[in-house]
Design a protein around this motif. Structure first.
Motif, PDB file in Angstrom:
ATOM      1  N   VAL A   7      50.262  24.787  32.201  1.00 23.81           N
ATOM      2  CA  VAL A   7      49.303  24.731  33.308  1.00 23.81           C
ATOM      3  C   VAL A   7      48.014  25.423  32.880  1.00 23.81           C
ATOM      4  O   VAL A   7      48.039  26.493  32.270  1.00 23.81           O
ATOM      5  CB  VAL A   7      49.881  25.367  34.594  1.00 23.81           C
ATOM      6  CG1 VAL A   7      50.312  26.814  34.374  1.00 23.81           C
ATOM      7  CG2 VAL A   7      48.904  25.262  35.749  1.00 23.81           C
TER       8      VAL A   7
ATOM      9  N   ASN B 289      40.975  23.407  34.677  1.00 25.87           N
ATOM     10  CA  ASN B 289      40.550  22.048  34.351  1.00 25.87           C
ATOM     11  C   ASN B 289      39.152  22.041  33.716  1.00 25.87           C
ATOM     12  O   ASN B 289      38.178  21.559  34.302  1.00 25.87           O
ATOM     13  CB  ASN B 289      40.578  21.189  35.612  1.00 25.87           C
ATOM     14  CG  ASN B 289      40.458  19.708  35.298  1.00 25.87           C
ATOM     15  OD1 ASN B 289      40.728  19.283  34.170  1.00 25.87           O
ATOM     16  ND2 ASN B 289      40.060  18.921  36.274  1.00 25.87           N
TER      17      ASN B 289
ATOM     18  N   GLU C 247      52.893  19.174  32.721  1.00 26.80           N
ATOM     19  CA  GLU C 247      51.565  19.669  32.335  1.00 26.80           C
ATOM     20  C   GLU C 247      50.597  19.343  33.463  1.00 26.80           C
ATOM     21  O   GLU C 247      50.452  18.185  33.838  1.00 26.80           O
ATOM     22  CB  GLU C 247      51.109  19.026  31.022  1.00 26.80           C
ATOM     23  CG  GLU C 247      49.793  19.572  30.493  1.00 26.80           C
ATOM     24  CD  GLU C 247      49.469  19.073  29.085  1.00 26.80           C
ATOM     25  OE1 GLU C 247      48.412  19.440  28.564  1.00 26.80           O
ATOM     26  OE2 GLU C 247      50.294  18.311  28.520  1.00 26.80           O
ATOM     27  N   ARG C 248      49.953  20.383  33.986  1.00 21.95           N
ATOM     28  CA  ARG C 248      49.034  20.220  35.108  1.00 21.95           C
ATOM     29  C   ARG C 248      47.777  21.042  34.884  1.00 21.95           C
ATOM     30  O   ARG C 248      47.785  22.091  34.221  1.00 21.95           O
ATOM     31  CB  ARG C 248      49.693  20.675  36.415  1.00 21.95           C
ATOM     32  CG  ARG C 248      50.897  19.873  36.843  1.00 21.95           C
ATOM     33  CD  ARG C 248      50.513  18.479  37.288  1.00 21.95           C
ATOM     34  NE  ARG C 248      51.672  17.715  37.714  1.00 21.95           N
ATOM     35  CZ  ARG C 248      51.638  16.436  38.013  1.00 21.95           C
ATOM     36  NH1 ARG C 248      50.488  15.775  37.967  1.00 21.95           N
ATOM     37  NH2 ARG C 248      52.735  15.804  38.390  1.00 21.95           N
TER      38      ARG C 248
ATOM     39  N   HIS D  49      48.293  26.279  44.500  1.00 20.60           N
ATOM     40  CA  HIS D  49      49.265  25.958  43.449  1.00 20.60           C
ATOM     41  C   HIS D  49      50.590  25.443  43.998  1.00 20.60           C
ATOM     42  O   HIS D  49      51.578  25.402  43.254  1.00 20.60           O
ATOM     43  CB  HIS D  49      49.576  27.213  42.610  1.00 20.60           C
ATOM     44  CG  HIS D  49      48.390  27.826  41.967  1.00 20.60           C
ATOM     45  ND1 HIS D  49      47.502  27.118  41.201  1.00 20.60           N
ATOM     46  CD2 HIS D  49      47.942  29.102  41.969  1.00 20.60           C
ATOM     47  CE1 HIS D  49      46.553  27.939  40.749  1.00 20.60           C
ATOM     48  NE2 HIS D  49      46.799  29.137  41.212  1.00 20.60           N
TER      49      HIS D  49
ATOM     50  N   HIS E  97      51.942  22.547  44.704  1.00 22.06           N
ATOM     51  CA  HIS E  97      52.602  21.443  44.011  1.00 22.06           C
ATOM     52  C   HIS E  97      53.111  21.862  42.638  1.00 22.06           C
ATOM     53  O   HIS E  97      54.153  21.384  42.172  1.00 22.06           O
ATOM     54  CB  HIS E  97      51.650  20.253  43.885  1.00 22.06           C
ATOM     55  CG  HIS E  97      50.403  20.528  43.092  1.00 22.06           C
ATOM     56  ND1 HIS E  97      49.481  21.495  43.442  1.00 22.06           N
ATOM     57  CD2 HIS E  97      49.930  19.956  41.939  1.00 22.06           C
ATOM     58  CE1 HIS E  97      48.500  21.507  42.560  1.00 22.06           C
ATOM     59  NE2 HIS E  97      48.749  20.596  41.646  1.00 22.06           N
ATOM     60  N   ILE E  98      52.382  22.784  41.987  1.00 20.72           N
ATOM     61  CA  ILE E  98      52.796  23.255  40.660  1.00 20.72           C
ATOM     62  C   ILE E  98      54.028  24.146  40.785  1.00 20.72           C
ATOM     63  O   ILE E  98      54.989  24.014  40.014  1.00 20.72           O
ATOM     64  CB  ILE E  98      51.633  23.993  39.974  1.00 20.72           C
ATOM     65  CG1 ILE E  98      50.519  22.997  39.647  1.00 20.72           C
ATOM     66  CG2 ILE E  98      52.107  24.709  38.715  1.00 20.72           C
ATOM     67  CD1 ILE E  98      49.256  23.628  39.136  1.00 20.72           C
TER      68      ILE E  98
ATOM     69  N   GLU F  75      56.988  21.960  41.243  1.00 23.41           N
ATOM     70  CA  GLU F  75      57.431  21.295  40.012  1.00 23.41           C
ATOM     71  C   GLU F  75      58.151  22.265  39.086  1.00 23.41           C
ATOM     72  O   GLU F  75      59.161  21.902  38.462  1.00 23.41           O
ATOM     73  CB  GLU F  75      56.237  20.670  39.283  1.00 23.41           C
ATOM     74  CG  GLU F  75      55.728  19.400  39.925  1.00 23.41           C
ATOM     75  CD  GLU F  75      54.735  18.659  39.050  1.00 23.41           C
ATOM     76  OE1 GLU F  75      54.357  17.547  39.436  1.00 23.41           O
ATOM     77  OE2 GLU F  75      54.348  19.183  37.990  1.00 23.41           O
TER      78      GLU F  75
END
Length: 370
Positions: free
Chosen positions: A137, A140, A165-166, A175, A177-178, A181
């Motif tokens: 992670v 971006n 991988e995000r 965060h 959704h991360i 996961e």
């Protein structure tokens, strides 16, 4: 001779803690040089506040006002924004922060850790520990993209499965959704290239979701987490492994003094130490060259190693990067404890041209510190 030096750090905004630590190091070095009678430096300070558009305009303003050398920039995004301005106006950036490599510009001196100082030893450590899966992670932008690309390639070559991988926007703290996961895939470790509050909140959110992670060595691995972050991270940091060129356990009295006098959290960090060394190298080169002309300064700085509060720093005259002794450190009880350290400075390898086949050498080229 009074030397004029621009200090361009975001001491407000999304990664303010890193900018504050770096500025403390630069000002601490200026204090120490003045007190020793070595050099007088007039600092011209600017704060872009993490706004990348302001890096360009503020750097242009400094250079138009007679500043020829700038110590600063935290993110690679800001460094790349500065390069065209430096090229147009003939300035030189002394960049003190770790970065992702794959760059060598004649208007930059790269004084922070290169990928063979952080990505390589950290990923080799993961493989050597027998971990079989990792979740990646990152923020971006280029730092996150490139460090995780290198980590992914090296881990996969060593037989480590990439569970996911995000990337999240710079400064984001959303965060959910991360975390979902990671909870679902249950990787052996999370490789984290987030910066600022993004990294802080991810660790805290993961600790809140799964308390069993806390304290397990290497449950999270970072290439840029430092003492500048530890107060904010709190107990959630326990077990975090970080890689870099400096941790507070190796701080000299000069760096301890700079932190106590100038840093908001009174802690030395790699950002503080790198900025302190950048000012020392700049001053030594200017005194030797008798000018602040960027080309003359770089020739002087790269001609021989320069003593700094971090130790001697040698700059490659072709690649324009400093060598460092890579270190690995585990966060425990609010501090980083160094667990492995290279015995000598390793020349920067920004293009990873001198690294062996990933996975062929499972043990990192570091000695264990007990």
């Amino acid at each position: 001779m009074t030397l004029k030096l621009g200090l361009l750090f975001s001491t407000t905004g999304p990664y303010a803690a890193l900018g504050q630590s770096a500025l403390a190091g630069a000002l601490g070095a200026i204090d120490a040089l003045a007190e020793a009678g070595t050099a007088r430096i007039e600092a011209v300070i600017r704060d872009p506040g993490g706004d990348h558009a302001l890096y360009e305009t503020q750097a242009a303003g400094l250079l138009d006002d007679g500043v020829r050398n700038i110590v600063g920039a935290i993110t690679s995004w800001s460094r790349k924004d500065l390069i065209p301005v430096l090229e147009r106006k003939g300035g030189l950036l002394w960049y003190p922060c770790p970065y992702e490599g794959f760059e060598s510009n004649d208007r930059v001196v790269y004084l922070g850790a290169a990928p063979n100082h952080h990505v390589v030893p950290a990923t080799d450590w993961i493989a050597a520990r027998g971990m079989r899966s990792a979740y990646l992670v990152g923020s971006n932008y280029i730092w996150g993209w490139e460090t995780l690309r290198l980590a992914r390639d090296r881990l996969q070559a060593a037989g480590v499965e990439i569970a996911g991988e995000r990337f999240v926007p710079l400064g984001s703290t959303d965060h959910g959704h991360i975390v979902d996961e990671i909870a679902a895939t249950r990787p052996d470790c999370v490789v984290n290239s987030l910066i600022g509050p993004s990294g802080v909140t991810l660790l805290q959110d993961l600790a809140a979701r799964d308390a069993s992670r806390r304290g397990r060595a290497g449950h999270m691995v970072s290439f840029n987490q430092t003492e500048a972050d530890l107060d904010q991270l709190g107990p959630a940091a326990d077990g975090l492994l970080s890689a870099g060129s400096f941790f507070a356990g190796d701080a000299s009295p000069a760096l301890v003094s700079a932190a106590q006098r100038r840093a908001p959290n009174a802690r030395p960090s790699a950002f503080l130490a790198g900025a302190h060394a950048a000012v020392e190298i700049f001053a030594a080169a200017a005194l030797e060259a008798g000018t602040d002309d960027p080309r003359a300064l770089f020739a002087a700085a790269s001609a021989r190693p320069t003593p700094t509060a971090m130790g001697e720093v040698a700059i490659d005259p072709v690649l324009r990067h400093a060598g460092h002794a890579p270190r690995l450190a585990l966060a425990r009880g609010g501090r980083f404890e160094i667990v492995a350290r290279a015995p000598d400075a390793v020349p920067a390898d920004p293009y990873l041209a001198r690294q062996g086949t990933p996975g062929a050498q499972r043990r990192p080229d570091l000695r264990v510190v007990t």
